[in-house]
Structure formats: structure tokens, C-alpha cells
Design a protein around this motif. Structure first.
Motif, mmCIF file in Angstrom:
data_model
loop_
_atom_site.group_PDB
_atom_site.id
_atom_site.type_symbol
_atom_site.label_atom_id
_atom_site.label_comp_id
_atom_site.label_asym_id
_atom_site.label_seq_id
_atom_site.Cartn_x
_atom_site.Cartn_y
_atom_site.Cartn_z
ATOM 1 N N LEU A 80 -3.408 -3.112 -5.418
ATOM 2 C CA LEU A 80 -3.994 -3.442 -4.116
ATOM 3 C C LEU A 80 -5.132 -4.444 -4.261
ATOM 4 O O LEU A 80 -5.335 -5.287 -3.377
ATOM 5 C CB LEU A 80 -4.480 -2.168 -3.432
ATOM 6 C CG LEU A 80 -3.394 -1.146 -3.071
ATOM 7 C CD1 LEU A 80 -4.016 0.111 -2.495
ATOM 8 C CD2 LEU A 80 -2.394 -1.742 -2.093
ATOM 9 N N ARG A 81 -5.872 -4.367 -5.364
ATOM 10 C CA ARG A 81 -6.965 -5.318 -5.568
ATOM 11 C C ARG A 81 -6.473 -6.749 -5.749
ATOM 12 O O ARG A 81 -7.247 -7.706 -5.582
ATOM 13 C CB ARG A 81 -7.808 -4.897 -6.774
ATOM 14 C CG ARG A 81 -8.705 -3.691 -6.509
ATOM 15 C CD ARG A 81 -9.759 -3.560 -7.593
ATOM 16 N NE ARG A 81 -9.187 -3.301 -8.899
ATOM 17 C CZ ARG A 81 -8.933 -2.094 -9.390
ATOM 18 N NH1 ARG A 81 -9.186 -1.006 -8.650
ATOM 19 N NH2 ARG A 81 -8.436 -1.935 -10.601
ATOM 20 N N ASP A 103 -1.497 3.380 -11.309
ATOM 21 C CA ASP A 103 -2.810 2.975 -10.804
ATOM 22 C C ASP A 103 -2.652 1.995 -9.642
ATOM 23 O O ASP A 103 -2.961 0.803 -9.769
ATOM 24 C CB ASP A 103 -3.635 2.342 -11.926
ATOM 25 C CG ASP A 103 -2.889 1.220 -12.637
ATOM 26 O OD1 ASP A 103 -1.661 1.082 -12.436
ATOM 27 O OD2 ASP A 103 -3.539 0.462 -13.388
ATOM 28 N N PRO A 104 -2.151 2.462 -8.494
ATOM 29 C CA PRO A 104 -1.873 1.561 -7.370
ATOM 30 C C PRO A 104 -3.079 0.778 -6.882
ATOM 31 O O PRO A 104 -2.916 -0.325 -6.340
ATOM 32 C CB PRO A 104 -1.337 2.502 -6.285
ATOM 33 C CG PRO A 104 -1.786 3.860 -6.680
ATOM 34 C CD PRO A 104 -1.817 3.859 -8.162
ATOM 35 N N GLU A 105 -4.276 1.291 -7.068
ATOM 36 C CA GLU A 105 -5.461 0.554 -6.621
ATOM 37 C C GLU A 105 -5.581 -0.791 -7.329
ATOM 38 O O GLU A 105 -6.075 -1.763 -6.747
ATOM 39 C CB GLU A 105 -6.725 1.392 -6.837
ATOM 40 C CG GLU A 105 -6.874 2.549 -5.861
ATOM 41 C CD GLU A 105 -6.928 2.084 -4.407
ATOM 42 O OE1 GLU A 105 -7.565 1.045 -4.141
ATOM 43 O OE2 GLU A 105 -6.308 2.750 -3.554
ATOM 44 N N ARG A 106 -5.146 -0.834 -8.583
ATOM 45 C CA ARG A 106 -5.171 -2.113 -9.312
ATOM 46 C C ARG A 106 -4.282 -3.133 -8.616
ATOM 47 O O ARG A 106 -4.652 -4.310 -8.485
ATOM 48 C CB ARG A 106 -4.705 -1.899 -10.758
ATOM 49 C CG ARG A 106 -4.607 -3.188 -11.571
ATOM 50 C CD ARG A 106 -4.124 -2.907 -12.981
ATOM 51 N NE ARG A 106 -2.795 -2.315 -12.994
ATOM 52 C CZ ARG A 106 -1.667 -3.026 -12.943
ATOM 53 N NH1 ARG A 106 -1.714 -4.347 -12.848
ATOM 54 N NH2 ARG A 106 -0.496 -2.418 -12.988
ATOM 55 N N ARG A 154 0.828 -1.206 0.000
ATOM 56 C CA ARG A 154 0.000 0.000 0.000
ATOM 57 C C ARG A 154 0.863 1.259 0.000
ATOM 58 O O ARG A 154 0.514 2.263 -0.628
ATOM 59 C CB ARG A 154 -0.931 -0.011 1.215
ATOM 60 C CG ARG A 154 -1.918 1.153 1.260
ATOM 61 C CD ARG A 154 -2.940 0.963 2.368
ATOM 62 N NE ARG A 154 -3.794 -0.175 2.103
ATOM 63 C CZ ARG A 154 -4.871 -0.143 1.333
ATOM 64 N NH1 ARG A 154 -5.211 0.993 0.731
ATOM 65 N NH2 ARG A 154 -5.607 -1.223 1.147
#
Length: 337
Positions: A32-33, A27-30, A18
């Protein structure tokens, strides 16, 4: 044929996904998913050989052996070595201060940490003098060549696992190895620069901003959702097939499987491999994957060793060490606890 007498490990420093994902991707959320919590990043100057040596010494110490007791030293390397035209297995022997020993270097990507067990079995079959083997699988990402968060759908991690293999050892016995390759996909996930075809990258190129490995996959199927879906279905079918073929080779029923240790991918990807055999998530490497990241050739042996050390495996359990690698290669080795 042989069993695993003990394990040893070495990891790079822990990194919080994170906190650092934005350093690798826009696109760090990708990332993290995917479900990863931490991965290991070796400090600058710490080589794959050094990680392999740490893990090897730990494994030998655990079973009360010295490097001089080895009859064979095997190194499975899933990333670029420190140098071209250079033998990592010889370098590890030097690091362990062994004067003379038979060595073997395996480089079939993520597969070699599993298929290499079958190679060792073949060596033992034709060399009765070989009694004790140190098998080390190591992954050390070269961030000049590859972005550890865009190679594929995993967060790549630095670490090594070592296993002491002993002829006739009664625990963690190798039963069989099976593998097959679909060469149509051999260019996927390759490193484009640094080899003989393109030894030097073009001006301005950087692994940090280079196209993700999955782009080559989508291009292969002309970005057709139908063709890609068909391949995903085939991927799952082949993952089940290679485990079934390994069971057939070993003369065991797939219904005997108690654990499936796959690549350290997302929990969903691991569940897809285990589901056809009725294996629940707690009997896979899903939890370990989230904590360690994808350690290339070391993933499955790491899972086996960690579960064995934690007392989570019982005598008689049957574990499938399995995955998909560059090539593309599907592979499985069976271990009877």
C-alpha cells in the motif's frame, strides 16, 4: 518516419489493492505504501493473445482500418507466453484472422514496448512498401511462475495497448530511440523455473511464497547499504543519461521535453526520472500508474495514449517514453506530438 494514428486498450478485471494485497504478501502495508490503488487481473482462461487482440481491434476500429490493411504486425510481450517454442505474433495474426502478413515478436521484458518503436523505424527504412503497422504491447502475468506483488517494487498488472503506426503520419511522430545494457545485472528478476536449466520447480515450491525479486538485488551487493546506495545513484544517473542520449540522437534539446512517461512504478520513482528535466508530476504517468499497476511493456504507450485521448497533449509537445528493464537495460523513445 512514422506517427501514431490511434490507440486501443484491453485490461483484465479491476482489483482493489487494499482488498487483495494480503492474498499475495504477508506485509500488505508495504504494498500500500507504493501508492497503487488498483491493478488489472485477467480472468482464468483469458490469455495474453486475447488481450492483445482486443486492444488491436479497438485501435484499428478507431482509425477505420481492417486487419487486412496491415503491412506489419508487431507484438511486444513482457511476460511468459502461453507456450514455449511458440510465436505470439503469429498467434495474434491468427486471432485477427489475417491470412498473410509480416510479423515481428519482441521479448526484451518491459523495454520492448518502447525500444520496439525504434525497431519498427528500422524496418520502415529498409522496406518502403511497409506503410501501416499494428504495434501491440501486452502483459499477462502467469501467477504459477511469479507473484505479481513480489517480482520487484511494483504491482504487476494484466493488459494490452495497441498503436496504429503509419508512415508519414503527422501526429505523435517517432523521433529517436536509444538504449544501453549493463549485463552485470542480467540475472536480476529472472523466473528461475520453467526454462531449459530448471524446467520443473522443486517439490513444495510456490510463486506465492518464493523469495521476492529484490532479495537477489540485495544479495548481489552483499546487503551493503553503501554499495546499494551507490547503485541507486547510478540508476538515477543512467535514467537521465538515456533520455539525454535519445534527445541527442533526435537533434533536440532536453529542455524541450514536456512529458516523461516512465514505468508504472511509485510516484516517487517516476518523479526521480522526471525531476532532472523539470517535468512536474502532472506531466508524467504517476496518476495512471496508481490506477493501472505495472503493465510491463505496455506502460509507456498506455500513458501516451491515455493522455492523447484525454486531450492533455498539445501539438508540438515532446514526450520521453523511458524506463529500466531486465538485462538491465535503460531505454528511451521520443515522441513529438
Amino acid at each position: 518516419m512514422f506517427g501514431i494514428a490511434g490507440f486501443g486498450y484491453a485490461f483484465g478485471a479491476d482489483e482493489d489493492v487494499r482488498e487483495v494485497a494480503a492474498d499475495y504478501v504477508p506485509d500488505p502495508e508495504r504494498i500500500l505504501r507504493m501508492g497503487y490503488r488498483t491493478f488489472h487481473r485477467a480472468e482464468d482462461g483469458v490469455t495474453g493473445t486475447e488481450l492483445a487482440a482486443r486492444a488491436g481491434r479497438a485501435a484499428l476500429d478507431r482509425v477505420g482500418l481492417a486487419p487486412a490493411d496491415l503491412d506489419l504486425l508487431v507484438v511486444a510481450v513482457s511476460e511468459l507466453p502461453e507456450y514455449l517454442h511458440w510465436d505470439s505474433s503469429a498467434a495474434l495474426a491468427r486471432e485477427l484472422k489475417i491470412d498473410r502478413v509480416q510479423t515481428l515478436l519482441l521479448t526484451e521484458g518491459c523495454a520492448c514496448g518502447v525500444t520496439g518503436l525504434g525497431t519498427v523505424a528500422g524496418t520502415l527504412a529498409v522496406q518502403p512498401e511497409v506503410e501501416t503497422v499494428l504495434f501491440v504491447a501486452v502483459n499477462r502475468v502467469s501467477e504459477f511462475h511469479r507473484n505479481r506483488m513480489t517480482v520487484n517494487t511494483a504491482v504487476h498488472s494484466d493488459g494490452a495497448v495497441a498503436a496504429v503506426l503509419r508512415r508519414g503520419h503527422p501526429r505523435n511522430r517517432w523521433l529517436a530511440t536509444h538504449q544501453f545494457t549493463d549485463p552485470e545485472f542480467c540475472d536480476w528478476f529472472r523466473t528461475d523455473y520453467g526454462g531449459a536449466v530448471a524446467p520443473v520447480p522443486p517439490p513444495g515450491w510456490s510463486a506465492a511464497t518464493a523469495p521476492a525479486g529484490t532479495e537477489r538485488v540485495h544479495a548481489h551487493f552483499d546487503k551493503s547499504p553503501r554499495r546499494l546506495r551507490a547503485f541507486v545513484d547510478a540508476l538515477a544517473a543512467r535514467s537521465a543519461e538515456v533520455i539525454e542520449r535519445a534527445c541527442e540522437r533526435a537533434g533536440v534539446d532536453p529542455g524541450e521535453l514536456t512529458h516523461v512517461f516512465a514505468l508504472n512504478e511509485s510516484a516517487d520513482a517516476i518523479a526521480d526520472v522526471a525531476r532532472p528535466f523539470g517535468i512536474p508530476p502532472e506531466r508524467t504517468n504517476a496518476g495512471l500508474a496508481a490506477a493501472h499497476g505495472h503493465m510491463g511493456a505496455a506502460d509507456q504507450l498506455l500513458a501516451l495514449g491515455r493522455c492523447w485521448d484525454a486531450g492533455e497533449l498539445a501539438p508540438g509537445d515532446l514526450a520521453a517514453l523511458t524506463g529500466t528493464s531486465i538485462g538491465m537495460r535503460w531505454y528511451c523513445s521520443l515522441i513529438r506530438v
